[in-house]
Design a protein around this motif. Sequence first.
Motif, PDB file in Angstrom:
ATOM      1  N   GLU A  16     -30.913 -99.034 -98.752  1.00 44.16           N
ATOM      2  CA  GLU A  16     -29.965 -98.889 -97.650  1.00 44.16           C
ATOM      3  C   GLU A  16     -28.585 -98.589 -98.196  1.00 44.16           C
ATOM      4  OE1 GLU A  16     -29.228-102.469 -95.349  1.00 44.16           O
ATOM      5  OE2 GLU A  16     -29.683-103.706 -97.080  1.00 44.16           O
ATOM      6  N   ILE A  17     -27.726 -98.108 -97.330  1.00 44.25           N
ATOM      7  CA  ILE A  17     -26.339 -97.832 -97.685  1.00 44.25           C
ATOM      8  C   ILE A  17     -25.465 -98.635 -96.743  1.00 44.25           C
ATOM      9  CG2 ILE A  17     -24.543 -96.081 -97.809  1.00 44.25           C
ATOM     10  CD1 ILE A  17     -26.796 -94.083 -98.496  1.00 44.25           C
ATOM     11  N   ILE A  18     -24.671 -99.526 -97.329  1.00 49.43           N
ATOM     12  CA  ILE A  18     -23.781-100.362 -96.536  1.00 49.43           C
ATOM     13  C   ILE A  18     -22.347 -99.952 -96.861  1.00 49.43           C
ATOM     14  CG2 ILE A  18     -23.001-102.707 -96.060  1.00 49.43           C
ATOM     15  CD1 ILE A  18     -25.804-103.661 -96.820  1.00 49.43           C
ATOM     16  N   ALA A  19     -21.751 -99.195 -95.941  1.00 51.62           N
ATOM     17  CA  ALA A  19     -20.398 -98.680 -96.144  1.00 51.62           C
ATOM     18  C   ALA A  19     -19.828 -98.250 -94.802  1.00 51.62           C
ATOM     19  CB  ALA A  19     -20.443 -97.497 -97.104  1.00 51.62           C
ATOM     20  N   PHE A  26     -20.420 -88.965 -96.272  1.00 54.40           N
ATOM     21  CA  PHE A  26     -20.287 -88.286 -97.553  1.00 54.40           C
ATOM     22  C   PHE A  26     -21.587 -88.377 -98.343  1.00 54.40           C
ATOM     23  CE2 PHE A  26     -19.417 -88.952-102.120  1.00 54.40           C
ATOM     24  CZ  PHE A  26     -19.063 -87.651-102.445  1.00 54.40           C
ATOM     25  N   LEU A  27     -22.155 -89.575 -98.441  1.00 55.45           N
ATOM     26  CA  LEU A  27     -23.396 -89.755 -99.188  1.00 55.45           C
ATOM     27  C   LEU A  27     -24.560 -89.011 -98.538  1.00 55.45           C
ATOM     28  CD1 LEU A  27     -23.074 -93.513-100.179  1.00 55.45           C
ATOM     29  CD2 LEU A  27     -22.929 -91.519-101.687  1.00 55.45           C
ATOM     30  N   CYS A  32     -28.163 -88.566-100.154  1.00 55.57           N
ATOM     31  CA  CYS A  32     -28.428 -89.995-100.350  1.00 55.57           C
ATOM     32  C   CYS A  32     -28.760 -90.628 -99.005  1.00 55.57           C
ATOM     33  CB  CYS A  32     -27.225 -90.696-100.963  1.00 55.57           C
ATOM     34  SG  CYS A  32     -26.853 -90.174-102.626  1.00 55.57           S
ATOM     35  N   ILE A  33     -30.043 -90.707 -98.716  1.00 61.88           N
ATOM     36  CA  ILE A  33     -30.505 -91.346 -97.492  1.00 61.88           C
ATOM     37  C   ILE A  33     -31.564 -92.372 -97.867  1.00 61.88           C
ATOM     38  CG2 ILE A  33     -29.980 -89.383 -95.979  1.00 61.88           C
ATOM     39  CD1 ILE A  33     -32.917 -88.564 -96.221  1.00 61.88           C
ATOM     40  N   GLU A  34     -31.897 -93.219 -96.944  1.00 65.94           N
ATOM     41  CA  GLU A  34     -32.876 -94.272 -97.207  1.00 65.94           C
ATOM     42  C   GLU A  34     -34.220 -93.672 -97.604  1.00 65.94           C
ATOM     43  OE1 GLU A  34     -32.763 -96.513 -93.626  1.00 65.94           O
ATOM     44  OE2 GLU A  34     -30.814 -97.360 -94.083  1.00 65.94           O
ATOM     45  N   ALA A  58     -21.174 -86.773-109.482  1.00 68.32           N
ATOM     46  CA  ALA A  58     -20.459 -87.905-110.062  1.00 68.32           C
ATOM     47  C   ALA A  58     -19.881 -88.728-108.913  1.00 68.32           C
ATOM     48  CB  ALA A  58     -19.344 -87.425-110.980  1.00 68.32           C
ATOM     49  N   ILE A  59     -20.142 -90.025-108.940  1.00 70.09           N
ATOM     50  CA  ILE A  59     -19.590 -90.930-107.929  1.00 70.09           C
ATOM     51  C   ILE A  59     -18.915 -92.083-108.650  1.00 70.09           C
ATOM     52  CG2 ILE A  59     -21.256 -90.320-106.135  1.00 70.09           C
ATOM     53  CD1 ILE A  59     -22.754 -92.933-106.787  1.00 70.09           C
ATOM     54  N   ASP A  60     -17.927 -92.692-108.004  1.00 72.56           N
ATOM     55  CA  ASP A  60     -17.265 -93.823-108.649  1.00 72.56           C
ATOM     56  C   ASP A  60     -18.027 -95.115-108.377  1.00 72.56           C
ATOM     57  OD1 ASP A  60     -16.500 -94.707-106.116  1.00 72.56           O
ATOM     58  OD2 ASP A  60     -14.424 -94.110-106.326  1.00 72.56           O
ATOM     59  N   LEU A  61     -17.655 -96.163-109.085  1.00 69.28           N
ATOM     60  CA  LEU A  61     -18.387 -97.426-108.989  1.00 69.28           C
ATOM     61  C   LEU A  61     -18.255 -98.077-107.621  1.00 69.28           C
ATOM     62  CD1 LEU A  61     -17.736 -99.001-112.510  1.00 69.28           C
ATOM     63  CD2 LEU A  61     -19.756 -97.776-111.683  1.00 69.28           C
TER      64      LEU A  61
END
Length: 71
Positions: A16-19, A26-27, A32-34, A58-61
């Motif tokens: 999952e993406i929690i944001a 953006f993701l 970037c999907i489940e 490239a993505i940041d932390l």
Amino acid sequence: MTLKDAISNTTYLIKEIIANDNIRDFLRTLGCIEDEEITIISKISNNLVINVKDSRYAIDLDIANCIFVYD
């Protein structure tokens, strides 16, 4: 586990993406999907080079910390 804590050169499935909505959108544009496979190519400074759908990004932390993967 978040992508930030994952091991390089290992393929994971996105759980999952929690944001906030901006980061999620953006993701999503990167693919970037489940339940999609994601691989960390390398960790450089405060960035991760990832492979999603045969493309490298490239993505940041901070963003990597929003992506949860299966162990």
